[in-house]
Scaffold this motif. Structure first.
Motif, PDB file in Angstrom:
ATOM      1  N   LEU A 241       0.884  -1.204   0.067  1.00 15.28           N
ATOM      2  CA  LEU A 241      -0.053  -0.171   0.085  1.00 15.28           C
ATOM      3  C   LEU A 241       0.932   1.528   0.179  1.00 15.28           C
TER       4      LEU A 241
ATOM      5  N   ARG B  23       0.213   4.237  -2.928  1.00 12.04           N
ATOM      6  CA  ARG B  23       0.049   5.603  -2.396  1.00 12.04           C
ATOM      7  C   ARG B  23       1.237   6.465  -2.862  1.00 12.04           C
ATOM      8  N   GLU B  24       2.525   6.304  -2.516  1.00 13.93           N
ATOM      9  CA  GLU B  24       3.518   6.871  -3.222  1.00 13.93           C
ATOM     10  C   GLU B  24       3.412   7.410  -4.736  1.00 13.93           C
TER      11      GLU B  24
ATOM     12  N   ARG C  51      -4.906   5.630  -7.163  1.00 17.95           N
ATOM     13  CA  ARG C  51      -6.216   5.264  -6.318  1.00 17.95           C
ATOM     14  C   ARG C  51      -6.358   4.084  -6.252  1.00 17.95           C
TER      15      ARG C  51
ATOM     16  N   ASP D 281     -10.142   4.218  -2.097  1.00 19.72           N
ATOM     17  CA  ASP D 281     -11.005   5.313  -2.567  1.00 19.72           C
ATOM     18  C   ASP D 281     -12.377   4.860  -3.059  1.00 19.72           C
TER      19      ASP D 281
END
Length: 201
Positions: free
Chosen positions: A86, A90-91, A95, A115
């Motif tokens: 994750l 995210r980096e 989404r 999301d």
């Protein structure tokens, strides 16, 4: 984040090329068994097609390839979620959508701060064997109360006749596979879905 109410799921860039130009705004590329080079080519082609037609592309499962190919959305099942990174997702600014089928999976999904959350199967489905019974519209209402303000995607056994009930129960988007891909006229069925979901945009 707002999702388009019509969420098409297909297993090849050829389907993207065939149906997205009709006005599809949200499509998931869901390919299960293919070598990495083939997958990369499919993702690349689908991404270019979606960019051309103002459609949001969601890549199923293959999050590393999605990052490498500059995609901006992935969808993971619960098993894939256990092995995915994750922080890397995210980096990369990607989404994340997650599948859920029961309360334990919903808790796991919400902890990942997705999301959107998908709930299924709402009705009986022929897409794959499910250990879960059809969830029904009441479960949509319950799930929606648990995920607000995150969008809720309903999936499983949906067709145009069932859409009003699904949206009235609280779903933000309705996902479809076989009702379109197994239809004798997929283009006409796609247009029917687009017309039926117009009022929920």
């Amino acid at each position: 984040m707002k999702l388009d109410p019509f969420y098409l799921i297909v297993d090849s860039a050829a389907w993207v090329e065939r149906l997205v130009p009709l006005g599809v705004r949200l499509v998931q590329l869901r390919i299960k068994n293919m070598d990495e080079d083939g997958l990369r080519a499919q993702i690349r082609k689908a991404k270019a097609l979606c960019a051309r037609h103002d459609c949001r592309l969601i890549v199923n499962d293959h999050w590393r390839l999605a990052i490498e190919e500059g995609c901006d959305f992935v969808h993971l099942g619960q098993e894939d979620l256990q092995t995915a990174s994750l922080p890397e997702i995210r980096e990369a600014g990607i989404r994340l959508g997650l599948s859920t089928h029961d309360h334990a999976e919903l808790q796991t999904a919400m902890a990942a701060r997705p999301d959107y959350v998908a709930l299924g199967p709402v009705y009986p489905t022929i897409l794959k064997k499910m250990k879960w019974a059809p969830q029904g519209l009441e479960r949509i209402r319950t799930w929606k109360g648990s995920v607000v303000p995150i969008p809720l995607v309903a999936i499983g056994g949906l067709n145009p006749e069932r859409l009003d009930g699904v949206f009235e129960a609280g779903a933000d988007s309705a996902a479809v596979v076989t009702d379109i891909t197994l239809n004798p006229d997929p283009e006409a069925r796609t247009r029917e879905w687009i017309g039926k979901t117009e009022r929920w945009r």
